[in-house]
Design a protein around this motif. Structure first.
Motif, PDB file in Angstrom:
ATOM      1  N   VAL A   1      87.275 -95.511 -73.298  1.00  0.00           N
ATOM      2  CA  VAL A   1      86.316 -95.241 -73.410  1.00  0.00           C
ATOM      3  C   VAL A   1      85.695 -93.767 -73.498  1.00  0.00           C
ATOM      4  CG1 VAL A   1      83.600 -94.787 -72.070  1.00  0.00           C
ATOM      5  CG2 VAL A   1      85.195 -96.572 -71.429  1.00  0.00           C
ATOM      6  N   ALA A   2      84.477 -93.419 -74.056  1.00  0.00           N
ATOM      7  CA  ALA A   2      84.673 -91.695 -74.054  1.00  0.00           C
ATOM      8  C   ALA A   2      84.053 -91.358 -73.591  1.00  0.00           C
ATOM      9  CB  ALA A   2      83.748 -91.541 -75.738  1.00  0.00           C
ATOM     10  N   GLU A   3      84.409 -90.927 -72.064  1.00  0.00           N
ATOM     11  CA  GLU A   3      83.736 -90.190 -70.999  1.00  0.00           C
ATOM     12  C   GLU A   3      82.528 -88.943 -71.251  1.00  0.00           C
ATOM     13  OE1 GLU A   3      86.143 -90.377 -67.351  1.00  0.00           O
ATOM     14  OE2 GLU A   3      85.665 -92.578 -67.586  1.00  0.00           O
ATOM     15  N   SER A   4      82.915 -87.504 -71.649  1.00  0.00           N
ATOM     16  CA  SER A   4      82.901 -86.452 -71.927  1.00  0.00           C
ATOM     17  C   SER A   4      83.244 -85.961 -72.536  1.00  0.00           C
ATOM     18  CB  SER A   4      82.858 -86.337 -70.434  1.00  0.00           C
ATOM     19  OG  SER A   4      84.380 -85.821 -70.438  1.00  0.00           O
ATOM     20  N   ILE A   5      83.069 -84.190 -73.576  1.00  0.00           N
ATOM     21  CA  ILE A   5      83.725 -83.671 -74.564  1.00  0.00           C
ATOM     22  C   ILE A   5      83.004 -82.562 -74.039  1.00  0.00           C
ATOM     23  CG2 ILE A   5      81.339 -83.517 -75.651  1.00  0.00           C
ATOM     24  CD1 ILE A   5      83.189 -82.443 -77.805  1.00  0.00           C
ATOM     25  N   ASP A   6      83.940 -81.412 -73.187  1.00  0.00           N
ATOM     26  CA  ASP A   6      83.983 -80.166 -72.337  1.00  0.00           C
ATOM     27  C   ASP A   6      83.596 -79.147 -73.962  1.00  0.00           C
ATOM     28  OD1 ASP A   6      86.232 -79.025 -74.746  1.00  0.00           O
ATOM     29  OD2 ASP A   6      87.432 -79.236 -72.889  1.00  0.00           O
ATOM     30  N   ASN A   7      83.891 -77.827 -73.073  1.00  0.00           N
ATOM     31  CA  ASN A   7      82.914 -76.504 -73.976  1.00  0.00           C
ATOM     32  C   ASN A   7      83.875 -76.406 -74.942  1.00  0.00           C
ATOM     33  OD1 ASN A   7      80.431 -77.156 -72.457  1.00  0.00           O
ATOM     34  ND2 ASN A   7      80.615 -75.596 -70.882  1.00  0.00           N
TER      35      ASN A   7
ATOM     36  N   GLY B   1      85.202 -79.260 -77.209  1.00  0.00           N
ATOM     37  CA  GLY B   1      85.583 -80.179 -78.643  1.00  0.00           C
ATOM     38  C   GLY B   1      86.099 -81.101 -77.530  1.00  0.00           C
ATOM     39  N   VAL B   2      86.451 -81.235 -76.839  1.00  0.00           N
ATOM     40  CA  VAL B   2      87.874 -81.762 -76.444  1.00  0.00           C
ATOM     41  C   VAL B   2      87.310 -82.925 -75.748  1.00  0.00           C
ATOM     42  CG1 VAL B   2      89.504 -82.327 -74.821  1.00  0.00           C
ATOM     43  CG2 VAL B   2      89.128 -79.951 -76.220  1.00  0.00           C
ATOM     44  N   LEU B   3      87.761 -84.094 -76.338  1.00  0.00           N
ATOM     45  CA  LEU B   3      87.047 -85.982 -76.191  1.00  0.00           C
ATOM     46  C   LEU B   3      87.965 -86.238 -75.000  1.00  0.00           C
ATOM     47  CD1 LEU B   3      85.343 -88.011 -76.584  1.00  0.00           C
ATOM     48  CD2 LEU B   3      86.695 -88.638 -77.838  1.00  0.00           C
ATOM     49  N   TYR B   4      87.507 -86.842 -73.845  1.00  0.00           N
ATOM     50  CA  TYR B   4      88.045 -87.078 -72.422  1.00  0.00           C
ATOM     51  C   TYR B   4      88.175 -88.634 -72.814  1.00  0.00           C
ATOM     52  CZ  TYR B   4      88.756 -82.639 -70.856  1.00  0.00           C
ATOM     53  OH  TYR B   4      89.092 -81.065 -70.657  1.00  0.00           O
ATOM     54  N   LEU B   5      88.914 -89.452 -73.128  1.00  0.00           N
ATOM     55  CA  LEU B   5      89.123 -91.045 -73.869  1.00  0.00           C
ATOM     56  C   LEU B   5      89.720 -91.314 -72.118  1.00  0.00           C
ATOM     57  CD1 LEU B   5      88.248 -92.876 -75.855  1.00  0.00           C
ATOM     58  CD2 LEU B   5      90.504 -92.436 -75.482  1.00  0.00           C
ATOM     59  N   ARG B   6      88.648 -91.970 -71.244  1.00  0.00           N
ATOM     60  CA  ARG B   6      89.562 -93.399 -70.342  1.00  0.00           C
ATOM     61  C   ARG B   6      90.050 -94.434 -71.026  1.00  0.00           C
ATOM     62  NH1 ARG B   6      89.550 -93.360 -64.903  1.00  0.00           N
ATOM     63  NH2 ARG B   6      87.647 -91.411 -64.838  1.00  0.00           N
ATOM     64  N   THR B   7      91.528 -94.958 -70.629  1.00  0.00           N
ATOM     65  CA  THR B   7      91.636 -95.838 -71.678  1.00  0.00           C
ATOM     66  C   THR B   7      91.879 -96.365 -70.090  1.00  0.00           C
ATOM     67  OG1 THR B   7      94.151 -95.325 -70.959  1.00  0.00           O
ATOM     68  CG2 THR B   7      93.540 -95.095 -73.647  1.00  0.00           C
TER      69      THR B   7
ATOM     70  N   THR C   1      94.013 -94.009 -67.579  1.00  0.00           N
ATOM     71  CA  THR C   1      94.469 -92.485 -67.522  1.00  0.00           C
ATOM     72  C   THR C   1      93.368 -91.691 -68.612  1.00  0.00           C
ATOM     73  OG1 THR C   1      96.499 -93.774 -68.320  1.00  0.00           O
ATOM     74  CG2 THR C   1      96.736 -91.414 -69.101  1.00  0.00           C
ATOM     75  N   VAL C   2      93.205 -90.220 -68.405  1.00  0.00           N
ATOM     76  CA  VAL C   2      91.804 -89.791 -68.663  1.00  0.00           C
ATOM     77  C   VAL C   2      93.337 -89.369 -70.192  1.00  0.00           C
ATOM     78  CG1 VAL C   2      90.119 -88.247 -69.424  1.00  0.00           C
ATOM     79  CG2 VAL C   2      90.559 -89.995 -67.149  1.00  0.00           C
ATOM     80  N   HIS C   3      92.864 -89.049 -71.547  1.00  0.00           N
ATOM     81  CA  HIS C   3      93.199 -88.492 -72.269  1.00  0.00           C
ATOM     82  C   HIS C   3      92.605 -86.998 -73.352  1.00  0.00           C
ATOM     83  CE1 HIS C   3      96.340 -91.867 -73.091  1.00  0.00           C
ATOM     84  NE2 HIS C   3      95.486 -92.400 -72.812  1.00  0.00           N
ATOM     85  N   GLN C   4      93.054 -86.077 -72.845  1.00  0.00           N
ATOM     86  CA  GLN C   4      92.586 -85.241 -73.660  1.00  0.00           C
ATOM     87  C   GLN C   4      92.575 -85.135 -75.044  1.00  0.00           C
ATOM     88  OE1 GLN C   4      92.604 -81.266 -71.401  1.00  0.00           O
ATOM     89  NE2 GLN C   4      92.865 -82.519 -69.723  1.00  0.00           N
ATOM     90  N   ILE C   5      91.789 -86.154 -76.117  1.00  0.00           N
ATOM     91  CA  ILE C   5      91.667 -85.603 -77.648  1.00  0.00           C
ATOM     92  C   ILE C   5      91.376 -84.307 -78.052  1.00  0.00           C
ATOM     93  CG2 ILE C   5      91.431 -87.105 -79.725  1.00  0.00           C
ATOM     94  CD1 ILE C   5      92.913 -88.381 -76.980  1.00  0.00           C
ATOM     95  N   HIS C   6      92.799 -83.337 -78.895  1.00  0.00           N
ATOM     96  CA  HIS C   6      91.449 -82.507 -79.376  1.00  0.00           C
ATOM     97  C   HIS C   6      91.153 -82.460 -80.938  1.00  0.00           C
ATOM     98  CE1 HIS C   6      92.745 -79.277 -76.073  1.00  0.00           C
ATOM     99  NE2 HIS C   6      93.782 -79.820 -75.931  1.00  0.00           N
TER     100      HIS C   6
ATOM    101  N   CYS D   1      74.917 -87.346 -79.650  1.00  0.00           N
ATOM    102  CA  CYS D   1      76.449 -88.068 -79.533  1.00  0.00           C
ATOM    103  C   CYS D   1      76.653 -89.644 -79.466  1.00  0.00           C
ATOM    104  CB  CYS D   1      77.134 -87.011 -79.209  1.00  0.00           C
ATOM    105  SG  CYS D   1      79.571 -88.188 -79.372  1.00  0.00           S
ATOM    106  N   SER D   2      76.423 -90.458 -80.729  1.00  0.00           N
ATOM    107  CA  SER D   2      76.994 -91.705 -80.532  1.00  0.00           C
ATOM    108  C   SER D   2      78.280 -92.313 -79.945  1.00  0.00           C
ATOM    109  CB  SER D   2      76.087 -92.529 -81.642  1.00  0.00           C
ATOM    110  OG  SER D   2      77.328 -92.499 -82.560  1.00  0.00           O
ATOM    111  N   THR D   3      78.872 -91.851 -79.472  1.00  0.00           N
ATOM    112  CA  THR D   3      80.120 -91.678 -79.277  1.00  0.00           C
ATOM    113  C   THR D   3      80.570 -91.952 -77.709  1.00  0.00           C
ATOM    114  OG1 THR D   3      80.925 -90.425 -81.330  1.00  0.00           O
ATOM    115  CG2 THR D   3      82.742 -91.543 -79.999  1.00  0.00           C
ATOM    116  N   LEU D   4      79.749 -90.983 -77.033  1.00  0.00           N
ATOM    117  CA  LEU D   4      80.132 -90.687 -75.975  1.00  0.00           C
ATOM    118  C   LEU D   4      79.463 -91.836 -74.783  1.00  0.00           C
ATOM    119  CD1 LEU D   4      79.121 -87.080 -74.584  1.00  0.00           C
ATOM    120  CD2 LEU D   4      81.077 -88.326 -75.657  1.00  0.00           C
ATOM    121  N   GLY D   5      79.879 -92.404 -73.950  1.00  0.00           N
ATOM    122  CA  GLY D   5      79.645 -93.389 -73.205  1.00  0.00           C
ATOM    123  C   GLY D   5      80.250 -94.512 -73.596  1.00  0.00           C
TER     124      GLY D   5
END
Ligand code: BTN
Length: 337
Positions: free
Chosen positions: A308-314, A316-322, A326-331, A289-293
Motif C-alpha cells: 500500500v502506498a502510504e504517503s509521500i514526504d516533502n 517526493g520519497v514514497l512510503y510503501l507498506r508491504t 515493512t515500510v519501504h522508502q522508495i526514491h 495523486c491516485s496512487t496514495l492509499g
C-alpha cells in the motif's frame, strides 16, 4: 534579436521566425514578397522558401498573386514568435525556442544544445520524434499530433533535491492541462499524468551533476494532445489516451505550453533559491495523486514490490507498506498499471 539570442538557432530558422513575426504583426493583412524581401534583406526566392517552411511547420498560409502572403489564422505551432505572444517578457523559460520538424528525441537534442551553450530556459520542441524516449529506456510514441518538448535549465541546485524537479513539473503540467481543457487530471507517482486512469503525459528529466550540485537539467515533457484514440499502437490502446480523445475537442498546443512554462517557472525558482520547492505544492500533489492509499505493484530496480502506498514526504520519497508490515522508502521506481 542580438547575436547572443540567435547563437543557438540556425540562420534559416532565424529568418523563418522573422518572416513569421512580420506576418503576426499584421493579422489578416497581406504582406508582399517584395516588402518582406526588403525588410529582411534577402531575395524573394529566400522569402518564398521560408513561407514554404512555415507551411510545412503547420502554419496556414494564404498566398495571392500581387498581394503577397498572410496567415489565415494564428498558427498553433510552438515557434518562438507565436509562443512569445503568450509569455510575459520578464520570463526566462521559453524565451528561446528551437523548433525542428523531426528529431530522434528532443531530450537528446536539448542535451547537445545545452553542452554547446544554449541559454537557460531554451525550449527545444519537435513536431515529430522518431526515437522518442520514455523512462527506463522505453520508446515513447511521438506522432505529429502530440506535444514533445524539452526545457534546458541551467541554474544550480542541490543534487539531493533532484527528484523534486519532476514532481514540480507534474504539478505545473496538471494545472495547465486542467485550465486549458477542463479535464480532471490525476498524478501517478512519481510523475505520470493520467486522465480517467490512462496516461496522457510523461516526464523524463535528465541532469548533469558535479559532486553534490546539479548544474544543468533537461526536463522532457510529452503530452498526448490531439492524437486520435485509434492512432495509438495496440500495446498502448488500453493504457494511454489523449486530451482530444478525452475532451472531444482539438486542443491548442501553444497556450498549453505557455501555461506549463508560466506555472513551472516560479516553482523551479523556489527550488533553486532554496526557499521551498516541492514542499510548497506537495499538498496539491497529494490531492491529485491516485496512487496514495491504494495497493500498488511497484518496479524498483530489479525488484517488484506489492503493497500500500502510504504517503509521500516533502522530498517526493514514497512510503510503501508491504504485506509483512515493512515500510519501504522508495526514491525511484515505476508504479505498474
Ligand atoms: C515517461 O516514460 O513517462 C516519460 C516520457 C517522456 C517523453 C518526452 S517527449 C519529449 C522528450 N523527449 C523524449 O525523447 N522524451 C521526452
Amino acid at each position: 534579436m542580438n547575436h547572443q539570442d540567435t547563437a543557438h538557432t540556425t540562420d534559416s530558422s532565424t529568418l523563418r521566425n522573422q518572416v513569421l513575426s512580420i506576418l503576426l504583426e499584421e493579422p489578416g493583412e497581406f504582406v508582399s514578397g517584395a516588402d518582406l524581401s526588403e525588410r529582411l534583406k534577402v531575395s524573394r526566392t529566400a522569402v518564398w522558401k521560408h513561407i514554404r517552411a512555415l507551411e510545412e511547420a503547420g502554419c496556414n498560409m494564404e498566398s495571392v498573386h500581387r498581394l503577397g502572403y498572410r496567415l489565415q489564422s494564428e498558427p498553433d505551432v510552438v515557434l518562438q514568435p507565436v509562443l512569445q505572444k503568450y509569455i510575459e517578457t520578464d520570463r526566462k523559460l521559453g524565451k528561446f525556442v528551437q523548433w525542428v520538424p523531426v528529431v530522434d528525441s528532443t531530450n537528446t537534442l536539448a542535451s547537445k544544445l545545452a553542452k554547446e551553450g544554449a541559454p537557460h530556459g531554451t525550449l527545444v520542441t519537435a513536431l515529430v520524434q522518431d526515437g522518442g524516449r520514455g523512462r527506463r529506456g522505453r520508446p515513447w510514441f511521438s506522432p505529429k499530433e502530440g506535444q514533445w518538448m524539452s526545457l534546458i535549465l541551467k541554474q544550480p541546485f542541490p543534487l539531493s533535491r533532484a527528484a523534486e524537479l519532476t514532481l514540480l513539473a507534474s504539478v505545473a503540467i496538471r494545472r495547465a492541462i486542467q485550465k486549458q481543457t477542463g479535464l480532471k487530471i490525476d498524478i501517478k507517482w512519481p510523475n505520470d499524468l493520467l486522465c480517467n486512469g490512462r496516461k496522457i503525459s510523461g516526464i523524463l528529466a535528465e541532469i548533469r551533476a558535479d559532486g553534490e550540485t546539479v548544474h544543468s537539467a533537461v526536463v522532457g515533457i510529452g503530452i498526448n494532445v490531439n492524437i486520435p484514440a485509434h492512432a495509438f499502437p495496440s500495446e498502448l490502446k488500453d493504457i494511454a489516451t489523449s486530451l482530444f480523445a478525452e475532451s472531444g475537442q482539438t486542443i491548442r498546443k501553444v497556450p498549453l505550453v505557455a501555461d506549463i512554462l508560466c506555472e513551472f517557472e516560479p516553482m523551479y525558482n523556489s527550488l533553486v533559491n532554496g526557499t521551498a520547492g516541492f514542499v510548497d505544492v506537495s499538498e496539491e500533489w497529494r490531492q491529485a495523486c491516485s496512487t496514495l492509499g491504494t495497493k500498488i505493484r511497484l518496479q524498483t530496480g530489479a525488484n517488484l514490490l506489492t503493497g500500500v502506498a502510504e504517503s509521500i514526504d516533502n522530498r517526493g520519497v514514497l512510503y510503501l507498506r508491504t504485506d509483512d508490515g515493512t515500510v519501504h522508502q522508495i526514491h525511484s521506481g515505476d508504479v505498474l498499471f
